[in-house]
Design a protein around this motif. Structure first.
Motif, mmCIF file in Angstrom:
data_model
loop_
_atom_site.group_PDB
_atom_site.id
_atom_site.type_symbol
_atom_site.label_atom_id
_atom_site.label_comp_id
_atom_site.label_asym_id
_atom_site.label_seq_id
_atom_site.Cartn_x
_atom_site.Cartn_y
_atom_site.Cartn_z
ATOM 1 N N ASN A 195 -0.614 8.404 4.776
ATOM 2 C CA ASN A 195 0.463 9.394 4.672
ATOM 3 C C ASN A 195 0.522 9.890 3.241
ATOM 4 O O ASN A 195 0.332 9.113 2.308
ATOM 5 N N PHE A 196 0.836 11.182 3.088
ATOM 6 C CA PHE A 196 0.995 11.727 1.738
ATOM 7 C C PHE A 196 2.005 12.858 1.804
ATOM 8 O O PHE A 196 1.831 13.811 2.555
ATOM 9 N N ILE A 197 3.078 12.729 1.026
ATOM 10 C CA ILE A 197 4.145 13.736 0.973
ATOM 11 C C ILE A 197 4.337 14.160 -0.478
ATOM 12 O O ILE A 197 4.362 13.318 -1.382
ATOM 13 N N LEU A 198 4.458 15.479 -0.682
ATOM 14 C CA LEU A 198 4.762 16.024 -2.009
ATOM 15 C C LEU A 198 6.109 16.734 -1.926
ATOM 16 O O LEU A 198 6.311 17.562 -1.030
ATOM 17 N N ILE A 199 6.997 16.399 -2.845
ATOM 18 C CA ILE A 199 8.298 17.058 -2.919
ATOM 19 C C ILE A 199 8.398 17.691 -4.299
ATOM 20 O O ILE A 199 8.167 17.017 -5.308
ATOM 21 N N LYS B 218 -1.429 4.156 1.184
ATOM 22 C CA LYS B 218 -2.879 4.068 1.006
ATOM 23 C C LYS B 218 -3.539 3.494 2.263
ATOM 24 O O LYS B 218 -2.936 2.697 2.971
ATOM 25 N N LEU B 219 -4.792 3.906 2.478
ATOM 26 C CA LEU B 219 -5.564 3.335 3.582
ATOM 27 C C LEU B 219 -6.013 1.913 3.248
ATOM 28 O O LEU B 219 -6.212 1.101 4.138
ATOM 29 N N VAL C 222 0.821 -1.203 0.000
ATOM 30 C CA VAL C 222 0.000 0.000 0.000
ATOM 31 C C VAL C 222 0.865 1.267 0.000
ATOM 32 O O VAL C 222 0.359 2.360 -0.075
ATOM 33 N N HIS C 223 2.183 1.066 0.079
ATOM 34 C CA HIS C 223 3.096 2.211 -0.014
ATOM 35 C C HIS C 223 3.385 2.465 -1.487
ATOM 36 O O HIS C 223 3.552 1.529 -2.255
#
Length: 156
Positions: free
Chosen positions: A100-104, A126-127, A5-6
């Protein structure tokens, strides 16, 4: 057996603006983005902290896939040497689908010429396995990048 889910998605966008100018918009002046691309981003408010400072919390009002959405993000890192800014989403619509959600977003000089390459990285958990990959969000980032570039090169 459970599926992973990652996830991680990346894309490069060639632009004509210098990397430091593009970086400055995301790191120090994200509240100007809604002026540049109002159809996609309606507003960015400083919820806590200061513009351009790590640890500051921003609230984004945006339209994605035809729906009005919100995202509360903390600026996790700003690297002015590498023209990179990292945002971690802490609340809002994305948290309905992702743990979790990260934007770079990072802008680097284009080899052998003017302009930059903007590199977007989305890292997420993802959940559930049924949660779709955020392809349309990556596409959204590409469109916002192009809008900002057009604004920067117009000299506005």
């Amino acid at each position: 057996m459970a599926h992973v889910v990652h996830g991680r998605m990346e894309i490069d966008v060639g632009i004509r603006s210098p990397p430091d100018k593009f970086h400055d918009v995301f790191s120090c002046r994200p509240h100007h983005i809604s002026n540049v691309t109002p159809a996609k981003i309606q507003g960015v408010k400083l919820h806590e902290g200061n513009w351009g400072k790590v640890g500051s919390i921003l609230c984004w009002d945006y339209v994605h896939d035809g729906e009005a959405k919100v995202a509360k993000e903390i600026i996790e890192a700003i690297d002015d040497e590498k023209n990179s800014t990292t945002f971690r989403v802490t609340e809002g619509d994305l948290m309905k689908l992702y743990k979790n959600f990260i934007l770079i977003v990072q802008a680097t000089p284009k080899e052998g010429g003017t302009g930059s390459v903007v590199h977007w990285t989305l890292e997420y958990e993802k959940l559930s396995e049924e949660t779709p990959e955020p392809y349309s969000l990556l596409e959204f980032c590409v469109h916002v990048t192009k809008d900002i570039d057009a604004h920067l090169i117009s000299g506005a």
